[in-house]
Design a protein around this motif. Structure first.
Motif, PDB file in Angstrom:
ATOM      1  N   LEU A 104      11.390 -21.774  11.945  1.00 24.23           N
ATOM      2  CA  LEU A 104      11.472 -22.317  10.535  1.00 24.23           C
ATOM      3  C   LEU A 104      10.026 -22.119   9.817  1.00 24.23           C
ATOM      4  N   ASN A 105      10.136 -21.821   8.567  1.00 23.91           N
ATOM      5  CA  ASN A 105       8.982 -21.726   7.707  1.00 23.91           C
ATOM      6  C   ASN A 105       8.619 -23.372   7.723  1.00 23.91           C
ATOM      7  N   GLY A 106       7.299 -23.566   7.500  1.00 27.96           N
ATOM      8  CA  GLY A 106       6.664 -24.897   7.137  1.00 27.96           C
ATOM      9  C   GLY A 106       5.595 -25.285   8.267  1.00 27.96           C
ATOM     10  N   THR A 127       8.414 -15.906  11.316  1.00 29.39           N
ATOM     11  CA  THR A 127       9.002 -14.499  11.087  1.00 29.39           C
ATOM     12  C   THR A 127       8.642 -14.009   9.744  1.00 29.39           C
ATOM     13  N   MET A 128       8.372 -12.628   9.493  1.00 36.35           N
ATOM     14  CA  MET A 128       8.404 -11.842   8.371  1.00 36.35           C
ATOM     15  C   MET A 128       9.936 -11.167   8.091  1.00 36.35           C
ATOM     16  N   TRP A 129      10.882 -11.379   8.913  1.00 32.55           N
ATOM     17  CA  TRP A 129      12.252 -10.964   8.574  1.00 32.55           C
ATOM     18  C   TRP A 129      12.831 -11.651   7.450  1.00 32.55           C
ATOM     19  N   THR A 130      13.631 -11.082   6.500  1.00 33.22           N
ATOM     20  CA  THR A 130      14.248 -12.002   5.361  1.00 33.22           C
ATOM     21  C   THR A 130      15.715 -11.822   5.454  1.00 33.22           C
ATOM     22  N   ALA A 131      16.292 -12.600   4.760  1.00 31.69           N
ATOM     23  CA  ALA A 131      17.884 -12.625   4.705  1.00 31.69           C
ATOM     24  C   ALA A 131      18.235 -13.288   3.464  1.00 31.69           C
ATOM     25  N   ARG A 186      -0.938 -18.990   8.317  1.00 32.37           N
ATOM     26  CA  ARG A 186      -1.083 -17.760   7.612  1.00 32.37           C
ATOM     27  C   ARG A 186       0.294 -17.365   7.098  1.00 32.37           C
ATOM     28  N   LYS A 187       1.326 -17.835   7.745  1.00 32.14           N
ATOM     29  CA  LYS A 187       2.628 -17.517   7.194  1.00 32.14           C
ATOM     30  C   LYS A 187       3.067 -18.606   6.228  1.00 32.14           C
ATOM     31  N   ALA A 188       2.405 -19.863   6.421  1.00 32.87           N
ATOM     32  CA  ALA A 188       2.505 -20.822   5.243  1.00 32.87           C
ATOM     33  C   ALA A 188       1.963 -20.621   3.897  1.00 32.87           C
ATOM     34  N   CYS A 189       0.825 -19.873   4.192  1.00 29.92           N
ATOM     35  CA  CYS A 189       0.155 -19.304   2.993  1.00 29.92           C
ATOM     36  C   CYS A 189       1.189 -18.414   2.253  1.00 29.92           C
ATOM     37  N   VAL A 190       1.858 -17.488   3.003  1.00 29.04           N
ATOM     38  CA  VAL A 190       2.943 -16.704   2.022  1.00 29.04           C
ATOM     39  C   VAL A 190       3.915 -17.522   1.338  1.00 29.04           C
ATOM     40  N   ASN A 191       4.678 -18.660   2.188  1.00 30.56           N
ATOM     41  CA  ASN A 191       5.437 -19.521   1.568  1.00 30.56           C
ATOM     42  C   ASN A 191       4.735 -20.360   0.598  1.00 30.56           C
ATOM     43  N   GLY A 192       3.541 -20.858   0.506  1.00 27.73           N
ATOM     44  CA  GLY A 192       3.026 -21.814  -0.185  1.00 27.73           C
ATOM     45  C   GLY A 192       2.497 -21.053  -1.614  1.00 27.73           C
ATOM     46  N   THR A 193       2.719 -19.821  -1.715  1.00 27.27           N
ATOM     47  CA  THR A 193       2.556 -19.014  -2.751  1.00 27.27           C
ATOM     48  C   THR A 193       3.806 -18.381  -3.395  1.00 27.27           C
ATOM     49  N   MET A 194       4.334 -17.520  -2.364  1.00 31.31           N
ATOM     50  CA  MET A 194       5.824 -16.575  -2.919  1.00 31.31           C
ATOM     51  C   MET A 194       6.866 -17.689  -3.103  1.00 31.31           C
ATOM     52  N   ASN A 195       6.977 -18.708  -2.320  1.00 26.45           N
ATOM     53  CA  ASN A 195       8.499 -19.485  -2.534  1.00 26.45           C
ATOM     54  C   ASN A 195       8.265 -20.569  -3.727  1.00 26.45           C
ATOM     55  N   CYS A 196       7.242 -21.192  -3.833  1.00 28.76           N
ATOM     56  CA  CYS A 196       7.315 -22.054  -4.986  1.00 28.76           C
ATOM     57  C   CYS A 196       7.152 -21.356  -6.267  1.00 28.76           C
ATOM     58  N   ASN A 204      11.006 -12.293  -8.528  1.00 30.60           N
ATOM     59  CA  ASN A 204      11.085 -11.864  -6.954  1.00 30.60           C
ATOM     60  C   ASN A 204       9.569 -11.533  -6.807  1.00 30.60           C
ATOM     61  N   MET A 205       9.355 -11.156  -5.607  1.00 31.17           N
ATOM     62  CA  MET A 205       7.749 -11.240  -5.306  1.00 31.17           C
ATOM     63  C   MET A 205       7.252  -9.981  -5.918  1.00 31.17           C
ATOM     64  N   ALA A 206       7.760  -9.043  -5.960  1.00 32.59           N
ATOM     65  CA  ALA A 206       7.104  -7.874  -6.813  1.00 32.59           C
ATOM     66  C   ALA A 206       6.762  -8.325  -8.088  1.00 32.59           C
ATOM     67  N   LYS A 256      11.314  -6.783  -3.245  1.00 33.50           N
ATOM     68  CA  LYS A 256      12.436  -7.260  -4.147  1.00 33.50           C
ATOM     69  C   LYS A 256      13.264  -8.450  -3.761  1.00 33.50           C
ATOM     70  N   HIS A 257      12.773  -9.148  -2.704  1.00 34.36           N
ATOM     71  CA  HIS A 257      13.375 -10.153  -2.049  1.00 34.36           C
ATOM     72  C   HIS A 257      12.874 -11.551  -3.084  1.00 34.36           C
ATOM     73  N   TYR A 258      14.034 -12.483  -3.038  1.00 36.69           N
ATOM     74  CA  TYR A 258      13.813 -13.523  -3.726  1.00 36.69           C
ATOM     75  C   TYR A 258      13.630 -14.429  -2.463  1.00 36.69           C
ATOM     76  N   PRO A 259      12.281 -15.303  -2.411  1.00 35.79           N
ATOM     77  CA  PRO A 259      12.219 -15.933  -1.095  1.00 35.79           C
ATOM     78  C   PRO A 259      13.355 -17.482  -1.198  1.00 35.79           C
ATOM     79  N   SER A 260      13.432 -17.713   0.261  1.00 33.34           N
ATOM     80  CA  SER A 260      14.389 -18.469   0.457  1.00 33.34           C
ATOM     81  C   SER A 260      14.530 -19.721  -0.571  1.00 33.34           C
ATOM     82  N   MET A 261      13.395 -20.106  -0.828  1.00 35.45           N
ATOM     83  CA  MET A 261      13.297 -21.356  -1.916  1.00 35.45           C
ATOM     84  C   MET A 261      13.927 -20.924  -3.204  1.00 35.45           C
TER      85      MET A 261
HETATM   86  C1  LIG Z   1      10.291 -13.856   2.884  1.00 35.36           C
HETATM   87  C2  LIG Z   1       9.334 -14.514   2.948  1.00 35.36           C
HETATM   88  C3  LIG Z   1       8.329 -14.305   3.539  1.00 35.36           C
HETATM   89  C4  LIG Z   1       8.947 -14.797   1.352  1.00 35.36           C
HETATM   90  O1  LIG Z   1       8.063 -15.903   1.153  1.00 35.36           O
HETATM   91  C5  LIG Z   1       9.982 -16.140   3.409  1.00 35.36           C
HETATM   92  O2  LIG Z   1       9.607 -16.623   4.437  1.00 35.36           O
HETATM   93  C6  LIG Z   1      11.047 -16.811   2.837  1.00 35.36           C
HETATM   94  O3  LIG Z   1      11.952 -16.145   1.875  1.00 35.36           O
HETATM   95  O4  LIG Z   1      11.182 -17.923   2.856  1.00 35.36           O
END
Ligand SMILES: CC(C)(CO)C(=O)C(=O)O
Ligand SMILES: NC(=O)C1=CN([C@@H]2O[C@H](COP(=O)(O)OP(=O)(O)OC[C@H]3O[C@@H](n4cnc5c(N)ncnc54)[C@H](OP(=O)(O)O)[C@@H]3O)[C@@H](O)[C@H]2O)C=CC1
Length: 312
Positions: A104-106, A127-131, A186-196, A204-206, A256-261
């Protein structure tokens, strides 16, 4: 290997499909009745890198687990706020040697898992996979990703390495990390920026990455995460982490992914995991007397948006 995916939403479905394609005995467990019924009736449908596929995998509703067949491996992929209930409900599937992998993220999920599972069987990672969930029984999967994982129990490094090899055999590109708390921060930094930020700005992230203030905001938030992490003995390389976060801006990879949040809040008006990401850093900052004004505000703005959209 008998694998249970506990939480078979977007990411659980991705891992379930890839492990099933890799020849494993996979069963999905999920709490959303419409999703479970759709998979039972029509199989799990996926647009997998542009190709429409249907995978027939057994699936059980979390509240109706009707077997005591034990799993060799359980991969946890619930939302953070659903983790405790899932661990309670899957007890019949857990044997003495069942390995539990949490992706899980977090921050801090091991505190919940340790209440149910002996330490030697717990593996954590990210994980850095997306869905994305398109609707009940349907997911959209594109791009590449990776997994990092480590054992929590002592002397379980070989098991963690075997687990990484096992996931990689199904194309999940997993590797053993000898410092998973670093990787999780390190991954939480991705989510702590991109997701919110993508949720608040509805991009999207781009698209976020193409804005002028993006870099400064990322640097400030990463610095707040790093200050808190340092207090817990995790010394983040800020420059490297910022460049890792900004690698998500690339439209050729996952930009082009919209983060899970964003999927949760903006698309589906559902409550978010913010309290386990920026909210966790805010709480820890207060505890350690470290100011975290950006994380405090981002957490509050997401809660405002949850209220405005009537998220539940
Ligand atoms: C794809 C990624 C890395 C974007 O923050 C992610 O973890 C998410 O969508 O929750
Ligand atoms: N999606 C992604 O790209 C990534 C996600 N992650 C992380 O993986 C974990 C699992 O996330 P993810 O796979 O995205 O979870 P999902 O959003 O796919 O869903 C998980 C659960 O939320 C509920 N749900 C979701 N959408 C709906 C809907 N439209 N209507 C009703 N219920 C719904 C269901 O449970 P219920 O009915 O009980 O609420 C479902 O089982 C999280 O920690 C996430 O942060 C990590 C990397 C990337």
């Amino acid at each position: 290997m008998k694998v249970i995916i506990a939480g078979a939403g977007a990411m659980g479905s991705r891992f379930g499909i890839m492990l099933h394609k890799g020849g494993n005995d996979v069963t999905l467990v999920d709490s959303w009745p419409d999703h479970v019924n759709a998979i039972k009736e029509n199989g799990l449908k996926a647009n997998f890198n542009g190709e429409d596929i249907t995978v027939n995998v057994p699936v059980m509703l979390q509240s109706e687990i009707n077997t005591d067949k034990k799993a060799d491996l359980i991969i946890l992929f619930t939302k953070s706020m659903q983790l405790n209930k899932m661990l309670q409900d899957i007890k019949p599937l857990i044997a003495k040697n069942t390995k539990i992998l949490c992706l899980l993220n977090g921050i801090g999920h091991e505190d919940t898992i340790e209440k149910y599972i002996p330490m030697k069987n717990i593996f954590i990672g990210n994980t850095m996979w997306t869905a994305g969930l398109v609707g009940p029984g349907q997911v959209k999967l594109f791009g590449n990703g990776s997994v990092e994982l480590e054992n929590l129990g002592e002397n379980q490094e070989d098991s963690a390495k075997e687990l990484a090899t096992f996931l990689s055999e199904s194309g999940l590109n997993a590797k053993y990390s000898d410092n998973i708390h670093y990787s999780i921060y390190r991954k939480a930094c991705v989510n702590g920026t991109m997701n919110c930020l993508c949720s608040i700005l509805d991009v999207n992230m781009a698209e976020f990455g193409a804005t002028k203030p993006a870099h400064d905001i990322v640097v400030t938030v990463v610095n707040e995460f790093a200050a808190v992490a340092k207090h817990e003995g995790v010394d983040l390389d800020i420059e490297e982490v910022v460049s890792h976060v900004e690698s998500c801006f690339d439209p050729e990879t996952i930009g082009k992914h919209y983060p899970s949040m964003h999927q949760d809040l903006i698309t589906n008006h559902r409550l978010t995991e913010i309290d386990y990401i920026n909210g966790a850093v805010s709480r820890k900052g207060k505890k350690y007397n470290i100011p975290t004004p950006y994380c405090d505000l981002l957490t509050q703005l997401i809660h405002c948006k949850e209220d405005i959209l009537g998220a539940s």
